[in-house]
Design a protein around this motif. Structure first.
Motif, PDB file in Angstrom:
ATOM      1  N   VAL A  50     -30.361 -12.559 -49.045  1.00 15.41           N
ATOM      2  CA  VAL A  50     -30.377 -11.465 -50.116  1.00 15.41           C
ATOM      3  C   VAL A  50     -30.740 -12.008 -51.404  1.00 15.41           C
ATOM      4  CG1 VAL A  50     -30.204 -10.483 -47.704  1.00 15.41           C
ATOM      5  CG2 VAL A  50     -28.656 -10.859 -48.791  1.00 15.41           C
ATOM      6  N   GLN A  51     -30.700 -10.726 -52.285  1.00 16.18           N
ATOM      7  CA  GLN A  51     -30.453 -10.537 -54.024  1.00 16.18           C
ATOM      8  C   GLN A  51     -29.274  -9.611 -53.174  1.00 16.18           C
ATOM      9  OE1 GLN A  51     -32.584 -10.145 -56.548  1.00 16.18           O
ATOM     10  NE2 GLN A  51     -34.078 -10.862 -55.515  1.00 16.18           N
ATOM     11  N   ARG A  52     -27.911 -10.198 -54.327  1.00 18.10           N
ATOM     12  CA  ARG A  52     -26.657  -9.573 -54.414  1.00 18.10           C
ATOM     13  C   ARG A  52     -26.371  -8.951 -56.325  1.00 18.10           C
ATOM     14  NH1 ARG A  52     -25.332  -8.151 -48.853  1.00 18.10           N
ATOM     15  NH2 ARG A  52     -24.711  -9.800 -48.123  1.00 18.10           N
ATOM     16  N   GLY A  53     -27.556  -8.118 -56.405  1.00 19.17           N
ATOM     17  CA  GLY A  53     -27.680  -8.109 -57.979  1.00 19.17           C
ATOM     18  C   GLY A  53     -27.696  -8.543 -58.589  1.00 19.17           C
ATOM     19  N   SER A  54     -27.686  -8.774 -59.545  1.00 15.75           N
ATOM     20  CA  SER A  54     -27.743  -9.858 -61.314  1.00 15.75           C
ATOM     21  C   SER A  54     -26.737  -9.526 -61.698  1.00 15.75           C
ATOM     22  CB  SER A  54     -29.226  -8.814 -61.695  1.00 15.75           C
ATOM     23  OG  SER A  54     -28.952  -7.673 -62.077  1.00 15.75           O
ATOM     24  N   ARG A  55     -26.872 -10.480 -62.956  1.00 17.55           N
ATOM     25  CA  ARG A  55     -25.655 -10.663 -63.223  1.00 17.55           C
ATOM     26  C   ARG A  55     -26.475 -10.911 -65.066  1.00 17.55           C
ATOM     27  NH1 ARG A  55     -22.306 -15.208 -61.744  1.00 17.55           N
ATOM     28  NH2 ARG A  55     -23.442 -15.835 -62.239  1.00 17.55           N
ATOM     29  N   GLY A  56     -25.366 -10.557 -66.595  1.00 16.83           N
ATOM     30  CA  GLY A  56     -26.209 -11.017 -67.586  1.00 16.83           C
ATOM     31  C   GLY A  56     -25.913  -9.740 -68.386  1.00 16.83           C
ATOM     32  N   ALA A  57     -27.518 -10.260 -69.278  1.00 15.97           N
ATOM     33  CA  ALA A  57     -27.232  -9.349 -69.836  1.00 15.97           C
ATOM     34  C   ALA A  57     -29.315  -9.439 -70.758  1.00 15.97           C
ATOM     35  CB  ALA A  57     -26.514  -8.586 -71.304  1.00 15.97           C
ATOM     36  N   GLY A  58     -30.025  -8.402 -70.867  1.00 16.27           N
ATOM     37  CA  GLY A  58     -31.143  -8.668 -71.458  1.00 16.27           C
ATOM     38  C   GLY A  58     -32.470  -9.473 -70.590  1.00 16.27           C
ATOM     39  N   LEU A  59     -32.406 -10.031 -72.029  1.00 16.62           N
ATOM     40  CA  LEU A  59     -33.493 -11.620 -71.193  1.00 16.62           C
ATOM     41  C   LEU A  59     -32.598 -12.705 -70.140  1.00 16.62           C
ATOM     42  CD1 LEU A  59     -35.759 -12.025 -74.308  1.00 16.62           C
ATOM     43  CD2 LEU A  59     -36.438 -11.034 -72.227  1.00 16.62           C
TER      44      LEU A  59
END
Length: 212
Positions: free
Chosen positions: A73-82
């Motif tokens: 499963v996906q647990r969100g994301s990390r980082g910014a922009g592209l």
């Protein structure tokens, strides 16, 4: 189950029952993906690839396949922009809970077990080649392969299960820390039918008055 290099034991159990899930885990590569995710927790494909010593591009297909059947499963994301990257995880501590009822289901389960044993064969090969493996008997032994067979009562079988579960729990609770080395254990417990040859030999001994 065998998908737990250093999984957090407090995680909720997730029962693997669906045919599509068991089919997906027939691939040793996907078993390693699950192992890695359970060891790392939510992580990116790049982090997972680094932990497994593989190229990130080689993992996308397997992660997507596992995601489609609900084992990733996906647990969100990390980082910014592209530069944002998705974080992946397992839905819990995976535990195989399936009793195959058809020939097709039995073949599917055998593929899963075979995949786990192929990983075990590779693990011992890498360990022996690296020089890290201590195979001789003694207190420093860290590599071991054996096959034993014997007659067990229900009480004795329960004791074997308890020992295997205790060993699994030690691995599941393991954390990366000073003095701790990463280990893997694979095992198969199977009820066997007595061989016809053995029954014939016992019968002959009984007829001849010979004690076994």
């Amino acid at each position: 189950m065998f998908f737990n290099m250093a999984a957090v034991s407090q995680r909720p159990l997730f029962a693997v029952r669906e045919p599509a899930q068991i089919d997906a885990l027939g691939s040793p590569a996907r078993q390693e993906v699950v192992d890695g995710l359970q060891a790392l927790g939510p992580c990116s494909i790049a982090e997972l690839a680094e932990s497994l010593g593989r190229a990130p591009d080689s993992l996308y297909y397997h992660v997507r396949k596992l995601e489609r059947v609900g084992l990733v499963v996906q647990r969100g994301s990390r980082g910014a922009g592209l530069r944002r990257e998705a974080l992946y995880d397992t839905p819990g501590r995976l535990v195989l809970d399936h009793d195959p009822g058809t020939a097709r289901e039995r073949r599917r389960l055998c593929r899963l077990v075979g995949g786990a044993l192929r990983i075990a064969e590779r693990d011992i090969g890498v360990a022996l080649a690296s020089g890290r493996a201590v195979y001789r008997r003694g207190p420093r032994r860290n590599a071991w392969c054996a096959r034993v067979k014997g007659w067990l009562t229900e009480r004795e079988l329960a004791a074997v299960r308890a020992h295997l579960e205790a060993a699994s729990e030690l691995l599941v609770r393991g954390r990366k820390r000073p003095g701790a080395g990463l280990h893997a254990v694979a095992f198969v417990l199977a009820p066997l039918a007595p061989s016809t040859r053995g029954r014939r030999a016992s019968s002959r001994r009984a007829r001849n008055g010979v004690s076994p």
